[in-house]
Structure formats: C-alpha cells, structure tokens
Write an enzyme that holds these catalytic residues in place. Sequence first.
Site, mmCIF file in Angstrom:
data_model
loop_
_atom_site.group_PDB
_atom_site.id
_atom_site.type_symbol
_atom_site.label_atom_id
_atom_site.label_comp_id
_atom_site.label_asym_id
_atom_site.label_seq_id
_atom_site.Cartn_x
_atom_site.Cartn_y
_atom_site.Cartn_z
ATOM 1 C CB ILE A 31 9.137 -23.809 58.260
ATOM 2 C CG1 ILE A 31 9.215 -24.991 59.229
ATOM 3 C CG2 ILE A 31 10.506 -23.420 57.743
ATOM 4 C CD1 ILE A 31 9.829 -26.248 58.603
ATOM 5 C CB SER A 32 7.889 -22.125 63.707
ATOM 6 O OG SER A 32 6.701 -21.414 63.497
ATOM 7 C CG HIS A 38 -5.587 -18.683 54.550
ATOM 8 N ND1 HIS A 38 -5.913 -17.430 54.971
ATOM 9 C CD2 HIS A 38 -4.238 -18.727 54.580
ATOM 10 C CE1 HIS A 38 -4.823 -16.735 55.241
ATOM 11 N NE2 HIS A 38 -3.794 -17.512 55.006
ATOM 12 C CB ALA A 86 3.841 -18.763 55.108
ATOM 13 N N GLY A 130 -8.417 -21.421 58.633
ATOM 14 C CA GLY A 130 -8.154 -22.112 59.893
ATOM 15 C C GLY A 130 -8.650 -21.377 61.116
#
Length: 225
Positions: A59-60, A111, A57, A145
């Site tokens: 962080i944008s 999730h 993942a 989600g």
Amino acid sequence: MAWRSSGATNAALVENMARNGLITSSRVKQAMLRVDRAHYTEQAPYQDSPQYIGHLATISAPHMHASACESLLPHLQPGSKVLDVGCGSGYLTHVLAELVKPDGKVVGIDHIQPLVDLSRGNTRKSTAGLDLLRSGAIRYITADGRLGWKEEAPYDAIHVGAAAADFHQELIDQLKAPGRLFIPVEEDQLQHIWVIDKDERGVITRSKEYGVRYVPLTDTPKPEH
C-alpha cells in the site's frame, strides 16, 4: 516533509500532511479523513510510508495517495467514473469513490485474486465502504489492469498504482475526452510519475513529473514452493 507527517490516528496523519503541504486541496483532505487507513493495513497504518500487504505488493505511502488524488482532482467530480489499476488493499479505491460521490463509480482492478478479496474485505470494514460496495459505486475486478477494463470504459480518470514498463495504450484509449491518466513508468531503471491528458478533441499530451519508487506492474507472481 513526508517523514514528519506520520500520526497516532488517521486524523492526525491527514492533518500533518496538510500542515506540511503534502495535501493542498480541502476536497482531498476531507476524503482522506473519511477513509481510515487502519481498515486497509494493520502494519503502522498512520505512518507516512509504504507498507507490505503480501503477494509482492504494497500500500503506497499516504502522501503518494494524496499526490495522485490532487493530480486527478480536476477529473474527480460528482458522477465521474474512475479506474484504479493495481487496487491492492482497496484504500485508494475508497478515497477516489469519496471524491466522485454522489453518482460516481470507481472500478478497482488487480490481477491477484487474494488482493481483490483483500480490497473487498477491507472496504466492508466501514459502514461507508459497505454502502459504496452495495450501491455499485465501488466495484472490484480480477483481471490484467494493464489492459484496463473495457466493460466500464471510458473513464474520466485512471490511476495506476504500480510501475509500468510503458504507457499502455489500452489505458489511454479508455480515457474520456477530456480525461487524465496518472501512471508511474520505469525507464532505464528509474521510475517517474507521468500525467497523460486527453483533451476534448482527443489530443494526447504527456508530462513527466517526479521520481518515485513503486513495485512493478507485472504478471501474477508464481506461487512460492
């Protein structure tokens, strides 16, 4: 202009994004000034680029968070309820909570349990974030989600922070009328932001915006061996 918007501090980053036209709303600017990105990523927090946070993942980039906030802004009013799908680091969840104060609520959902723990821990690093958690204005949930979170529905606004394989009708169903969904969708190996509006009568309209590159909205990654 994104590559020219980085700064040495959170304030410099936000001011540079505003100067370069990546933030046009004073409300969004003030909300981003109040949330220090260094609480949410230790790696180059004030660089306008995505940063890896583990568990496949990221962080944008800050300019993408600004774009999402500005798109959803008509539905981010004091007292609004928001769902942040793929909350990741917790950064945008906190910014959204700043935009719906007072009396608003943001549910951050992921999730991956370690990311939910990360979000909660990051939010606790500031007095403002800790207050939002204690008051229930921010709530973090571990769940899929893609199915939304019916317990708190309906939502004035829903943000999705990873590229979906489709539009996920469950999310659209959980929008208020009126309400707005901001979601990156992958089609034919290309990703675009889609803005999905539900009007007062429940009529749905979809608008394809611009090309992006997000990590996919998927099942929980299998442990590495």
